[in-house]
Write an enzyme that holds these catalytic residues in place. Structure first.
Site, PDB file in Angstrom:
ATOM      1  CG  ASN A 183      -1.774   1.246   1.447  1.00 10.91           C
ATOM      2  OD1 ASN A 183      -1.906   2.172   0.705  1.00 10.91           O
ATOM      3  ND2 ASN A 183      -2.218   1.327   2.736  1.00 10.91           N
ATOM      4  CE  LYS A 240      -0.018   3.488   4.813  1.00 11.25           C
ATOM      5  NZ  LYS A 240       0.140   3.585   6.318  1.00 11.25           N
ATOM      6  CG  HIS A 244      -5.661   1.831   4.960  1.00 10.88           C
ATOM      7  ND1 HIS A 244      -5.366   2.764   6.116  1.00 10.88           N
ATOM      8  CD2 HIS A 244      -4.609   1.132   5.095  1.00 10.88           C
ATOM      9  CE1 HIS A 244      -4.148   2.492   6.398  1.00 10.88           C
ATOM     10  NE2 HIS A 244      -3.700   1.493   5.732  1.00 10.88           N
ATOM     11  CD  GLU A 286      -2.932   5.393   6.729  1.00 12.84           C
ATOM     12  OE1 GLU A 286      -3.172   5.852   5.436  1.00 12.84           O
ATOM     13  OE2 GLU A 286      -1.955   5.027   7.200  1.00 12.84           O
ATOM     14  CD  GLU A 324      -3.524  -2.624   7.331  1.00 10.11           C
ATOM     15  OE1 GLU A 324      -2.445  -2.971   6.733  1.00 10.11           O
ATOM     16  OE2 GLU A 324      -3.946  -1.632   7.132  1.00 10.11           O
ATOM     17  N   GLY A 346       2.397   2.353  10.696  1.00 11.67           N
ATOM     18  CA  GLY A 346       3.520   3.259  10.509  1.00 11.67           C
ATOM     19  C   GLY A 346       4.075   3.795  11.850  1.00 11.67           C
ATOM     20  CB  SER A 372       5.262  -1.722  11.957  1.00 12.49           C
ATOM     21  OG  SER A 372       4.782  -0.347  12.160  1.00 12.49           O
TER      22      SER A 372
HETATM   23  C1  PEP Z   1      -0.884   0.179   6.131  1.00 13.33           C
HETATM   24  O1  PEP Z   1      -0.931   1.217   6.217  1.00 13.33           O
HETATM   25  O2  PEP Z   1      -1.454  -0.592   5.694  1.00 13.33           O
HETATM   26  C2  PEP Z   1       0.778  -0.399   7.018  1.00 13.33           C
HETATM   27  C3  PEP Z   1       0.394  -1.529   7.204  1.00 13.33           C
HETATM   28  O3  PEP Z   1       1.312   0.563   6.871  1.00 13.33           O
HETATM   29  P1  PEP Z   1       2.808   0.178   7.644  1.00 13.33           P
HETATM   30  O4  PEP Z   1       3.467  -1.104   7.199  1.00 13.33           O
HETATM   31  O5  PEP Z   1       3.813   1.261   7.309  1.00 13.33           O
HETATM   32  O6  PEP Z   1       2.737   0.158   9.360  1.00 13.33           O
END
Ligand code: PEP
Length: 256
Positions: A11, A13, A97, A99, A169, A175, A215
């Site tokens: 992803n 973003k 997601h 976000e 998630e 992040g 992460s």
């Molecule tokens: C995400 O936004 O789907 C995600 C898992 O981000 P990160 O790997 O940067 O934590």
């Protein structure tokens, strides 16, 4: 026993211009474009879908979008529809997601409409669910995840369910560099598998891929991917650079 093929999705973003995205895809395709052990997906921003798609043509890397509207066309300024994505050879779409939920007010009901529209238009939804830190600390993780899974999948038929991918998630791990332990993640993945069993029956629930996101990187992936119900990863930060993304695909191949 049903073997689920591991799935690694990037992803991006709001990162990468069309030129930068095309270059990143070329690097990924050069390294792992022919492998078939793992399903691999990149999800560029809308503006880079076309250039990225051109550079992954002929490879086994697939193209995904990060969002879409649930209507097919009309007066929805700034939005993009399922047929528009299909026209760019997009096969998957990330929906709900955290976000989008937190920053753009997406509700479970809206996300459910998007899931149903995606399926009707031959796009495979990646439904994201996960608890915030305060929800985890309050002991509400499973309750939150249950609501998001059940509401997100309302109206999805048994015949459609195998095309759905779920991404667990935990919001506090996205992040932040704080990864869920493999036990924490496996507990929620097994719980989601149980919800899918109640909704669709055992055989179908065993076919649905449940990805972990938050992460994930090459150093922590092997332990997460070794868990029984963790079928891959939805990767943010570590998908923006070919080395780490390719290493994650290799970790998934080794974990199968
Ligand atoms: C995400 O936004 O789907 C995600 C898992 O981000 P990160 O790997 O940067 O934590």
């Amino acid at each position: 026993m049903i073997l689920r093929k591991k799935f690694i999705a990037g992803n991006w973003k709001m990162n990468k211009t069309p030129a930068d995205g095309a270059a990143l895809v070329s690097e990924i395709v050069t390294e792992i474009g022919r492998q078939t052990d793992v399903d691999v997906l990149v999800c560029p921003p809308f503006t880079a879908l076309e250039s990225a798609g051109r550079n992954l043509e002929g490879s086994n890397v697939k193209l995904g979008a990060q969002n879409m509207h649930f209507e097919l066309n009309g007066a929805f300024t700034g939005e993009v529809s399922a047929p528009m994505l299909r026209d760019l050879f997009v096969t998957h779409v990330i929906l709900g997601h955290s976000e989008r939920r937190a920053l753009f007010g997406e509700t479970d009901a809206m996300i459910n409409q998007k899931v149903l529209t995606a399926i009707k238009n031959q796009l495979r939804p990646i439904l994201c669910v996960g608890e915030t830190l305060s929800e985890r600390e309050a002991g509400d993780t499973l309750k939150v995840v249950q609501t998001q899974v059940e509401a997100g999948l309302e109206g999805v038929g048994k015949d459609q369910a195998p095309s759905v991918i779920i991404a667990y998630e935990p919001v506090w791990a996205i992040g932040t560099g704080k990864v869920a332990t493999s036990d924490q993640a496996q507990e929620v993945h097994a719980f989601i598998r149980g919800l899918l069993t109640k909704l669709f029956g055992e055989t179908i629930a065993q076919k649905v891929r449940i990805l972990y996101g938050g992460s994930m990187k090459p150093s922590n992936a092997p332990e997460l991917l070794a868990q029984k119900d963790i079928d891959g990863g939805l990767i943010g930060g570590a998908s923006l650079e070919s080395r780490s993304f390719v290493d994650l695909v290799k970790a998934a191949a080794d974990a199968k």
